[in-house]
Structures are given as C-alpha cells and as structure tokens.
Design an enzyme around this catalytic site. Sequence first.
Site, PDB file in Angstrom:
ATOM      1  N   ASN A  30     -31.714  18.311  51.542  1.00 29.57           N
ATOM      2  CA  ASN A  30     -33.005  18.652  52.141  1.00 29.57           C
ATOM      3  C   ASN A  30     -33.881  19.489  51.228  1.00 29.57           C
ATOM      4  O   ASN A  30     -35.034  19.759  51.552  1.00 29.57           O
ATOM      5  CB  ASN A  30     -32.799  19.360  53.488  1.00 29.57           C
ATOM      6  N   ASP A 124     -33.031   9.340  60.454  1.00 30.67           N
ATOM      7  CA  ASP A 124     -32.081   9.476  61.553  1.00 30.67           C
ATOM      8  C   ASP A 124     -32.734   9.175  62.902  1.00 30.67           C
ATOM      9  O   ASP A 124     -33.895   9.479  63.117  1.00 30.67           O
ATOM     10  CB  ASP A 124     -31.574  10.920  61.633  1.00 30.67           C
TER      11      ASP A 124
HETATM   12  C1  UD1 Z   1     -35.439  18.771  58.687  1.00 30.04           C
HETATM   13  C2  UD1 Z   1     -34.185  18.266  58.023  1.00 30.04           C
HETATM   14  C3  UD1 Z   1     -33.120  17.913  59.055  1.00 30.04           C
HETATM   15  C4  UD1 Z   1     -32.876  19.072  60.008  1.00 30.04           C
HETATM   16  C5  UD1 Z   1     -34.185  19.587  60.586  1.00 30.04           C
HETATM   17  C6  UD1 Z   1     -34.015  20.831  61.446  1.00 30.04           C
HETATM   18  C7  UD1 Z   1     -35.021  17.198  56.026  1.00 30.04           C
HETATM   19  C8  UD1 Z   1     -35.212  15.930  55.262  1.00 30.04           C
HETATM   20  N1  UD1 Z   1     -34.506  17.083  57.252  1.00 30.04           N
HETATM   21  O1  UD1 Z   1     -35.963  17.689  59.455  1.00 30.04           O
HETATM   22  O2  UD1 Z   1     -31.914  17.591  58.349  1.00 30.04           O
HETATM   23  O3  UD1 Z   1     -32.049  18.637  61.056  1.00 30.04           O
HETATM   24  O4  UD1 Z   1     -35.108  19.891  59.520  1.00 30.04           O
HETATM   25  O5  UD1 Z   1     -33.361  21.807  60.725  1.00 30.04           O
HETATM   26  O6  UD1 Z   1     -35.311  18.271  55.532  1.00 30.04           O
HETATM   27  N2  UD1 Z   1     -41.321  18.419  65.700  1.00 30.04           N
HETATM   28  C9  UD1 Z   1     -42.427  18.184  66.468  1.00 30.04           C
HETATM   29  N3  UD1 Z   1     -43.632  17.983  65.843  1.00 30.04           N
HETATM   30  C10 UD1 Z   1     -43.774  18.012  64.496  1.00 30.04           C
HETATM   31  C11 UD1 Z   1     -42.621  18.259  63.709  1.00 30.04           C
HETATM   32  C12 UD1 Z   1     -41.406  18.463  64.350  1.00 30.04           C
HETATM   33  O7  UD1 Z   1     -42.353  18.145  67.688  1.00 30.04           O
HETATM   34  O8  UD1 Z   1     -44.896  17.821  63.988  1.00 30.04           O
HETATM   35  C13 UD1 Z   1     -40.018  18.615  66.377  1.00 30.04           C
HETATM   36  C14 UD1 Z   1     -39.038  17.494  66.047  1.00 30.04           C
HETATM   37  O9  UD1 Z   1     -39.202  16.394  66.917  1.00 30.04           O
HETATM   38  C15 UD1 Z   1     -37.715  18.186  66.232  1.00 30.04           C
HETATM   39  C16 UD1 Z   1     -38.004  19.623  65.809  1.00 30.04           C
HETATM   40  O10 UD1 Z   1     -39.414  19.772  65.855  1.00 30.04           O
HETATM   41  O11 UD1 Z   1     -37.342  18.192  67.591  1.00 30.04           O
HETATM   42  C17 UD1 Z   1     -37.489  19.958  64.419  1.00 30.04           C
HETATM   43  O12 UD1 Z   1     -38.151  19.179  63.471  1.00 30.04           O
HETATM   44  P1  UD1 Z   1     -38.365  19.659  61.975  1.00 30.04           P
HETATM   45  O13 UD1 Z   1     -37.962  21.095  61.828  1.00 30.04           O
HETATM   46  O14 UD1 Z   1     -39.721  19.251  61.539  1.00 30.04           O
HETATM   47  O15 UD1 Z   1     -37.269  18.791  61.203  1.00 30.04           O
HETATM   48  P2  UD1 Z   1     -37.470  17.780  60.010  1.00 30.04           P
HETATM   49  O16 UD1 Z   1     -38.343  18.363  58.962  1.00 30.04           O
HETATM   50  O17 UD1 Z   1     -37.786  16.432  60.542  1.00 30.04           O
END
Ligand code: UD1
Length: 429
Positions: A30, A124
Amino acid sequence: MLDPTSSTDVFRVRGGPPLRGTVTLAGAKNSALKLMAASILADGEVHLSQIPAIADVPVMADVLRGAGVAVDLDLEAGTCRLEASDTQPEPPADAVRRIRASLSCLGPLVGRLRHARLALPGGDKIGARAIDLHARGLELMGASVSIEDGYVEVRAPELHGAIITLDFPSVGATENLLMAAVLADGPTVIDNAAREPEIQDLCRMLVAMGARIDGIGGPTLEVDPVARLEGVTWETCPDRIEAGTYAMAAAVTGGDVLIERVRASDLTLPLLKLRAAGVVLEEGSTSLRVKADGLEAVDVVTLPYPGFPTDLQPQMMVLLSQAEGTSRCTENVFESRFSFVHELERMGADVEIDGHHALIRGPGTLHGTTLAGLDVRAGAAGVMAGLVAEGTTIVRDVHHIDRGYARFVPRLQALGADVERVPVAALDA
Ligand code: UD1
C-alpha cells in the site's frame, strides 16, 4: 520471480506443522503503489527500492505507462525507475480497471496536468468503496468532478488550495488530495486525514522531492505548494500487514518465527492484542520474534490507523478461533469484510455474527475444505486456517493473494508449512 498469477492455480494446504524459521518482510504494497503513482509529479527520475514482487505492481506500471510515465521495473531486484516525461490525463481503462490502487493516479494527474480521466477501478470486493471524499475534496480545490459511464473525470484549470475536513480518514482520499495539493496554487489543509504508515512514507518521499508538508503522521496535514518537484531515490517502508500476517500464522500454529525488517512502531495495536492473547513477542530494533504455545481470547475493533487494521482482521479471526474463551471482533472500516467469517464457520469455527460484530468461541477444531472467492487478506487468512485445520484445505482464486503477498508459498514453505501451489487441473486429475 513473481509467482504465476493464473487464476486456475490453487494453494493446497495441509494442517499440522508449527511455523519455524526466519522471514524478511517485503516493501509495503500500500506504499509502493502510491510511491509509483507519485512519480507523475516529478520533474526527473524516481528510483524506488524494496518494491514487492506482487501482481498489482506490474499492473500499476502499465497504468503509469499509459499515463505517459517511462517505467523500468525489475521485480527480481525490487527496483523501479520511473520518469514522467510525456504525461497524459487518461491512462487506458483496461489496466486501470484491474486494480483499485490505480485511483491513486487521480491526485497526481490533477496536480500535474489539472485534468484526469480514469476508469473506475476494480480491486477487492470489500464494500461500496465510494470515492465521494476524493471528489468533494477536489471540488473544494476548485475542480469540477464528474462520475459517469464508469469513469471519473476531473478538470481543474485553476486548482487552488483549500481547507478540507474529511468525514472519515480515508487512506485513498488523503493521498489523492495531498498529491493534488503539493502542486496547487495556494496552501491546503487536510483535516481528519488518514495517518497510516504508508501515507507517512508517501509524505516523506514527497518532501524529499521538494514538497512542503507539515503534520506528517498526525490528523492534520498542511501543504504549502511548490512550483515543481524533483526526482528522488526512495526505499519503500516494510509491509506491516505482511508482518502481522506472518506473526499471526506463527502464533496460531504454535510456532517460533523471527520476522526481519519490521518497524514494530507501525504495529503497536496488533502487537498489543497478540500479547494480550498470550503470544510471546521479542522486539529487536528491526526484528520481531513471535512464539506461542496456547492462545487466549481477546477483543478486537478495527479502526483507521493507529487502530487495529482492517487488513489484519480476517487473519486475527483465524487466530481467535484457536484461542481459549470468547472473543469479540468489530469491523468498522469495510462493511462486507466479514464474508471470510462465513468461510471460517464452514471449516467448523464457532462464530456468531450480528451486523459488524462477531463473537468467536474457541478453541474449535477446523476441518479442511475448499475456499473460494476470497479477497487478498481473506485469502491469506484462508491459508492460515488451512495450516491449523485437520486434513487438506484448498484455497482457490489465489490471484487475489498474489496481489498482496510476495512469494507467499515459497516463504511459508521455508518456515516449514505444508503448502503448495498446484494447477487446478491437477486436483481434478
Ligand atoms: C486502503 C488500502 C486497503 C485498506 C484500507 C483501509 C490501498 C491500496 N488499500 O484502501 O488495503 O484496507 O486503506 O485501511 O492502500 N470511503 C468512502 N468514500 C471515499 C473513500 C472511502 O466512503 O471517498 C470508505 C470506503 O468505502 C471504506 C472506508 O471509507 O469503507 C475506508 O476506505 P479508504 O480508507 O479510502 O481505503 P482505501 O484507500 O480504498
């Protein structure tokens, strides 16, 4: 070499032997993928080391090539040279859709070109994973954002700084807004920012490229923009999720494993929970020895860093299935990340689910079965479950595991695990 990524391979796991030996961590998935994306911002060459030999990395290289970055990737050596010589706003959709992390190109493209058009990525299957926080932050910076026909398009001819308070400390949104902000016109504050070690790694690399970022590692990032960023030579931080996975696999098998190239400070809460579960941990300056002989129940709640990582929740569930007593696990980050628990139940674990809470009563005997359709972390947890199950466990769809774990099978074999990678046809024969 990168393991073959054919989805027709399976992992065959036979339970029994405790893990013993030494494993050295790869660079963090990540982090590596985001450091690669950040090369879009550089006026010069970016030289990365400790790039993990995982399947997502060559896909990210293809995405970046499509965005006009010259990429020279050597997975064997763990190095990647990138030079954004002819940057384009729209990398090809077929590569972009293959990994969720390609969304990390959005911020750098907007920062560099004031325009980006990205196919909405895959990755995922663990929840809705909306991008509203990315979009809202960019809009506050003066961008227009449209999401339609499977694409997100951002135009920001006058990208300015802004004060952005995130509803939730999203990892991806924090990174994208940060990478757009470093080359914007005027300062940006990102409040309620995510603080994961991989974001700190990205921030520090950007600073080494000439960016001005205050508050690294804290909940408020302050970005004072610069006109251009230089190239850089940077070593990817170690993968704390891989560390946690090997530690839990060692513990659940009653083994004794030395993990090298660890930053224990990135794993404060997982290590605290392992100790509370009766695991003996010896911390060296860059190593961690994990020993266990009997496990006790503990409660675990996933939260953004420094909370317990959602990316270790399925592996922890396997460990708790073998612990004495009743543990409670609460998943707060991804709504559908309990799907693995149902698989664990199928293997014989005593689990009760109520919304985003699970009660696990242990220790229970697990029985080998066939597991399919698991995401990257659940896939690793499935292998772990196989290591303690009676009989043989077959883990299908291992291309997911290949996305996040470098050389998983040979490294587990070196620790004494009875696991092998076989073509699915060999099972049916
Ligand atoms: C990253 C990691 C993943 C990890 C996650 C949380 C990478 C490539 N992946 O994923 O392995 O599990 O952090 O630690 O770095 N959300 C919203 N709106 C948004 C963005 C996110 O609602 O605009 C929600 C998502 O649906 C989810 C939560 O926030 O439920 C966490 O998402 P986020 O922290 O953004 O994770 P990722 O960056 O996708």
